[in-house]
Write a protein that holds these residues in place. Structure first.
Motif, PDB file in Angstrom:
ATOM      1  N   TYR A  89     -20.387 -60.845   3.820  1.00 55.22           N
ATOM      2  CA  TYR A  89     -21.381 -60.251   3.835  1.00 55.22           C
ATOM      3  C   TYR A  89     -22.281 -60.528   3.029  1.00 55.22           C
ATOM      4  CZ  TYR A  89     -24.622 -56.407   3.246  1.00 55.22           C
ATOM      5  OH  TYR A  89     -25.761 -55.620   3.148  1.00 55.22           O
ATOM      6  N   LEU A  93     -26.240 -61.799   3.784  1.00 60.81           N
ATOM      7  CA  LEU A  93     -27.408 -61.320   3.100  1.00 60.81           C
ATOM      8  C   LEU A  93     -28.047 -62.346   2.492  1.00 60.81           C
ATOM      9  CD1 LEU A  93     -28.368 -58.490   2.142  1.00 60.81           C
ATOM     10  CD2 LEU A  93     -27.162 -58.704   0.199  1.00 60.81           C
ATOM     11  N   ARG A  96     -30.273 -63.909   4.969  1.00 58.06           N
ATOM     12  CA  ARG A  96     -31.306 -63.029   5.200  1.00 58.06           C
ATOM     13  C   ARG A  96     -32.395 -63.109   4.391  1.00 58.06           C
ATOM     14  NH1 ARG A  96     -31.331 -56.300   5.238  1.00 58.06           N
ATOM     15  NH2 ARG A  96     -33.753 -56.502   4.582  1.00 58.06           N
TER      16      ARG A  96
ATOM     17  N   THR B 144     -24.460 -52.243   2.586  1.00 61.09           N
ATOM     18  CA  THR B 144     -25.312 -52.646   3.721  1.00 61.09           C
ATOM     19  C   THR B 144     -26.124 -51.482   3.844  1.00 61.09           C
ATOM     20  OG1 THR B 144     -23.650 -51.112   5.005  1.00 61.09           O
ATOM     21  CG2 THR B 144     -23.466 -53.362   5.163  1.00 61.09           C
ATOM     22  N   ALA B 147     -29.537 -52.551   1.952  1.00 66.98           N
ATOM     23  CA  ALA B 147     -29.919 -53.598   2.561  1.00 66.98           C
ATOM     24  C   ALA B 147     -30.680 -52.840   3.701  1.00 66.98           C
ATOM     25  CB  ALA B 147     -29.115 -54.662   2.822  1.00 66.98           C
ATOM     26  N   GLY B 149     -32.974 -51.621   6.495  1.00 72.34           N
ATOM     27  CA  GLY B 149     -34.594 -51.548   6.434  1.00 72.34           C
ATOM     28  C   GLY B 149     -35.029 -53.120   6.244  1.00 72.34           C
ATOM     29  N   ARG B 154     -36.521 -55.438  -0.657  1.00 71.74           N
ATOM     30  CA  ARG B 154     -35.252 -54.745  -0.459  1.00 71.74           C
ATOM     31  C   ARG B 154     -34.135 -55.706  -0.519  1.00 71.74           C
ATOM     32  NH1 ARG B 154     -36.650 -50.086   3.532  1.00 71.74           N
ATOM     33  NH2 ARG B 154     -37.450 -49.257   1.396  1.00 71.74           N
ATOM     34  N   ALA B 155     -33.878 -56.768   0.357  1.00 68.44           N
ATOM     35  CA  ALA B 155     -32.992 -57.793   0.540  1.00 68.44           C
ATOM     36  C   ALA B 155     -32.536 -58.364  -0.868  1.00 68.44           C
ATOM     37  CB  ALA B 155     -33.251 -58.932   1.385  1.00 68.44           C
ATOM     38  N   ALA B 158     -30.890 -55.698  -3.027  1.00 68.02           N
ATOM     39  CA  ALA B 158     -29.432 -55.904  -2.376  1.00 68.02           C
ATOM     40  C   ALA B 158     -28.495 -56.663  -2.960  1.00 68.02           C
ATOM     41  CB  ALA B 158     -29.463 -55.653  -0.953  1.00 68.02           C
TER      42      ALA B 158
END
Lengths: 113, 507
Positions: A89, A93, A96, B144, B147, B149, B154-155, B158
Motif C-alpha cells: 500500500y 501511495l 500516487r 485508505t 487518502a 479523495g 491529502r496524499a 496520508a
C-alpha cells in the motif's frame, strides 16, 4: 548462533532507521521493509534459537524431545503478511504522490499552511 | 446469545465483504449495506451494554480452545462502553458520507466497515497479539480512508501518517516479541499471573517490553511528543473520515487503561512504568494542543487540536487513576468523542457551503444557511470547551472534583481551566470571522444535500442527551471504573483456573 542473530537484527535495524530518515519516499519504503525484517527475526528469536528441536507435528515428536515453540512461528507468519500488505500500500501511495505532486520528496517544502 | 461479543467485529467484516462482492451494484447498494451494518452495530452495542450491565464478563473462546492458549474475545463493561461509543460515532459519520464524500474515490464503504471491525476488535480482544492484528486492520482501513479523495496535500498527509504508523507497528511487534520471549504468553489475563510470578531481578526485559508497548499506545493516542502528526493528518481528511478518526485516539487511551489496570498492579516492578511520566506528558499534550487551537488557521485544524486537547485530558485522568477519576474520565470520553465527531462533520458542512474558501478562517461571502451553521458551531463550542450548561462542563467538573490535592491536582486545575478558556476564545474568534463579519459580494448558491444535514442532526442530538442522561451515564461510568479497578472479574473470566495448564519455565 545467538551472536549472528543479534548482530544481524542490529544491522537491519540500523540500516532501516537510517533509510527511514531519508528525504525521498523510495528509501523510506525500503527502510520500513528492513525494519519489518528485523522485527520478524526478533519475534522468531523470542521462541528460542535451536537447530535440533523438531517441529511440533502431532505424533511425530519423539518422546523426550522438546519441540520448537510453534507460537512465534505463527506470530511471524501473521506479521509478515501484514507488513507485506502495508508495504504494498505504501508503494502505491508513494506512486500516487509522485503522480500528483511531481516529486517524491516526503516533506513538502513549499506550502506550509 | 453466546457469541454476542464477537458480533460487533463480524457484522462490519461481513458487510465489507458483501460490499466488495457487490461493488458493481452501484453506490446505492453500498450505502444501504453500510448503513444497515452501522445501524445493526448500534443495536449490538446496546445489547452488549445490557448483557455486561450486571457486572458479568462475557468471554468467547474462538474454536473453543481453552484459555490461555486460545484466542479470546472478552466483553466487560469497559469494552462494551467503548464499542457503544464507536457505534454512536459511526452512524452519523456514515450518514454524512452518503452526501457525496463517499464518491470521491473508490471503495469508501468497505474500508469504512473494516475500520469499524478493527476498532471494535481492538476493544474486545483479550490478548495482545490480536490487539496488534486489530490495530493493523484499523490502521490499514484508516490509511485508505485518509487518502480518500484527491489532492497532493491529502496524499502527502496520508504518506506521513502511513510511515509513522508503520514504524509504530514495528515497535509494537518488537515489544510483543520481547514480551513473549520473557513471559511466554500474550493473553492479557495470563500476563497478569506471569508478571506476578516473575522475580524482580529478572524483570528488566519484560519492563522494557512494557515500556515499548506504552510508547506505542501513547503514539496511537497522540500524546506529546509523539502526537504532533495528528492535526496535520486529521485536518487533511474528509469530514466523515475525520469524524470516525476521533475514535482512533481513544483506542490508545483504552489500551493504556487496560494494560495499566489489568496487568501492572500484579507486581511491584511495574510500578515506575507509567506513573512518573504519563501525567506530565498528558498535561503537556493539553498545553501543546491549546497552542495549536489558538494558532489554527483552518477550522479543521482547530477541531483536530481540540481533539488532541481532550485526549490529553483523558490521559491525565488515566494517569491519576482512582475510581472517581476513572469514572469522570469514562463520562468525559463519550462526550468528547461525540462532540469532536460532530464538530468535524459541521466543519465539513461549512467548508462545502463556502465553496472555494473551504474551512479557512477568513472573511468570505456567507452562504445561504449560515445561521444554522453558526448556531451549531455555538452549541458545539460550548460543549467542547466545557462551558455550562452542556456536557463538557459536567465532565470537566467531574474530572476536576476528582483531582487530588497537591501540585498534581493544581497543575490539572490550571491546565484544564486555561485550555478551556483559550479554546473558547479561539472558537469565538473563528466563529465571528466566519459567520458574522460581512463580506460584500453575495454568496454563490450552493446545493446542500439532506442526508449530511440529518447526520449532523443525529450527532448534535447526542449533546443534549448527554446532559439529560448525565445521572444514569455517570452511574454507569462509576460501575465501569469499579469493575476495571477490581481486576478480578476480568481476570477470572478470561482465565478460569490459573493452575489449569502447567507450562515450562522459560529459561
Amino acid at each position: 548462533m545467538e551472536l549472528v542473530m543479534a548482530t544481524g537484527i542490529g544491522a537491519l535495524v540500523a540500516a532501516g532507521v537510517w533509510l527511514l530518515l531519508r528525504e525521498r519516499t523510495f528509501p523510506v519504503v525500503l527502510g520500513l521493509a528492513l525494519l519489518s525484517y528485523a522485527a520478524n527475526l526478533f519475534i522468531f528469536a523470542g521462541g528460542r534459537l535451536s537447530a535440533t528441536s523438531p517441529p511440533l507435528v502431532l505424533g511425530e515428536v519423539a518422546a523426550g524431545a522438546t519441540p520448537a515453540d510453534p507460537l512465534p512461528q505463527a506470530l511471524v507468519l501473521t506479521a509478515i503478511v501484514i507488513s507485506f500488505g502495508t508495504t504494498a500500500y505504501l508503494v502505491a501511495l508513494s506512486l500516487r504522490l509522485v503522480g500528483e505532486s511531481g516529486t517524491d520528496e516526503v516533506d513538502d517544502r513549499g506550502d506550509q499552511a | 446469545m453466546m457469541h454476542l461479543p464477537l458480533l460487533p467485529v463480524l457484522v462490519p467484516l461481513a458487510a465489507a465483504i458483501l460490499q466488495l462482492a457487490l461493488h458493481r451494484a452501484g453506490i446505492a447498494g453500498q450505502r444501504t449495506i453500510g448503513l444497515g451494518s452501522a445501524g445493526l452495530s448500534v443495536l449490538l452495542a446496546l445489547a452488549l451494554l445490557w448483557t455486561t450491565g450486571d457486572g458479568a464478563v462475557r468471554v468467547v473462546a474462538l474454536g473453543n480452545w481453552p484459555a490461555p492458549f486460545g484466542i479470546l474475545v472478552v466483553a466487560d463493561r469497559l469494552a462494551a462502553t467503548m464499542v457503544a461509543v464507536t457505534a454512536a460515532v459511526a452512524l452519523p459519520a456514515l450518514l454524512a458520507a452518503t452526501g457525496g464524500a463517499d464518491r470521491l474515490g473508490r471503495h469508501f464503504h468497505p474500508f469504512f466497515q473494516l475500520q469499524l471491525a478493527g476498532v471494535n476488535g481492538a476493544f474486545l480482544t483479550g490478548d495482545l497479539f490480536n490487539l496488534f492484528v486489530f490495530f493493523e486492520v484499523m490502521l490499514i482501513a484508516s490509511y485508505t480512508l485518509l487518502a480518500h479523495g484527491a489532492g497532493p496535500e491529502r496524499a502527502r498527509a496520508a504518506l506521513h501518517y502511513v510511515v509513522l504508523n508503520l514504524a509504530g507497528s514495528l515497535v509494537f511487534l518488537i515489544a510483543l516479541g520481547l514480551l513473549y520471549g520473557t513471559l511466554g504468553t500474550l493473553s492479557i489475563a495470563d500476563l497478569a499471573g506471569r508478571v506476578a510470578a516473575l522475580p524482580a531481578e529478572h524483570a528488566a526485559p519484560a519492563r522494557a517490553a512494557f515500556a515499548l508497548l506504552l510508547a506505542v499506545f501513547a503514539f496511537k493516542a497522540a500524546l506529546v511528543p509523539l502526537g504532533l502528526w495528528l492535526p496535520h493528518a486529521y485536518g487533511a481528511a474528509t469530514a466523515p473520515v475525520a469524524a470516525i478518526f476521533s475514535v482512533l485516539t481513544k483506542v490508545g487511551i483504552y489500551a493504556i487503561l487496560r494494560l495499566s489496570t489489568a496487568v501492572f498492579p500484579a507486581a511491584d516492578w511495574t510500578a515506575g512504568l507509567l506513573a512518573p511520566w504519563l501525567m506530565p506528558v498528558a498535561l503537556g499534550t493539553v498545553v501543546v494542543a491549546t497552542l495549536g487551537v489558538l494558532a489554527a488557521r483552518r477550522l479543521g485544524a482547530m477541531v483536530a487540536n481540540l481533539l488532541l486537547l481532550s485526549t490529553g485530558m483523558l490521559a491525565a485522568a488515566v494517569a491519576e487513576g482512582g475510581p472517581r477519576m476513572l469514572a469522570a474520565m469514562l463520562y468525559y470520553l463519550p462526550h468528547t468523542t461525540l462532540v469532536s465527531a460532530a464538530l468535524f462533520l459541521l466543519v465539513g458542512r461549512i467548508a462545502d457551503a463556502r465553496g472555494e474558501v473551504g474551512d479557512r478562517i477568513v472573511h468570505a461571502p456567507r452562504p445561504e444557511r449560515w445561521r444554522w451553521h453558526a448556531a451549531a458551531w455555538l452549541a458545539l463550542a460550548i460543549a467542547v470547551t466545557g462551558l455550562p450548561p452542556l456536557s463538557g462542563f459536567l465532565g470537566k467538573v467531574m474530572l476536576l472534583s476528582a483531582a487530588p490535592a497537591g501540585p498534581t491536582g493544581a497543575a490539572m486545575w490550571v491546565t484544564f481551566i486555561l485550555s478551556g478558556f483559550a479554546g473558547a476564545l479561539a472558537m469565538a474568534r473563528a466563529g465571528s470571522v466566519v459567520f458574522w463579519e460581512r463580506a460584500d459580494q453575495p454568496a454563490a448558491a450552493q446545493t446542500s444535500a439532506v442526508l449530511p444535514g440529518a447526520a449532523l442532526g443525529v450527532a448534535l442530538c447526542c449533546v443534549p442527551l448527554l446532559v439529560v442522561g448525565a445521572a444514569p451515564l455517570s452511574t454507569h461510568a462509576r460501575a465501569v471504573a469499579e469493575q476495571v479497578l477490581a481486576r478480578q472479574p476480568y481476570l477470572a473470566a478470561a482465565l478460569p483456573g490459573p493452575e489449569a495448564a502447567p507450562r515450562e519455565r522459560r529459561p
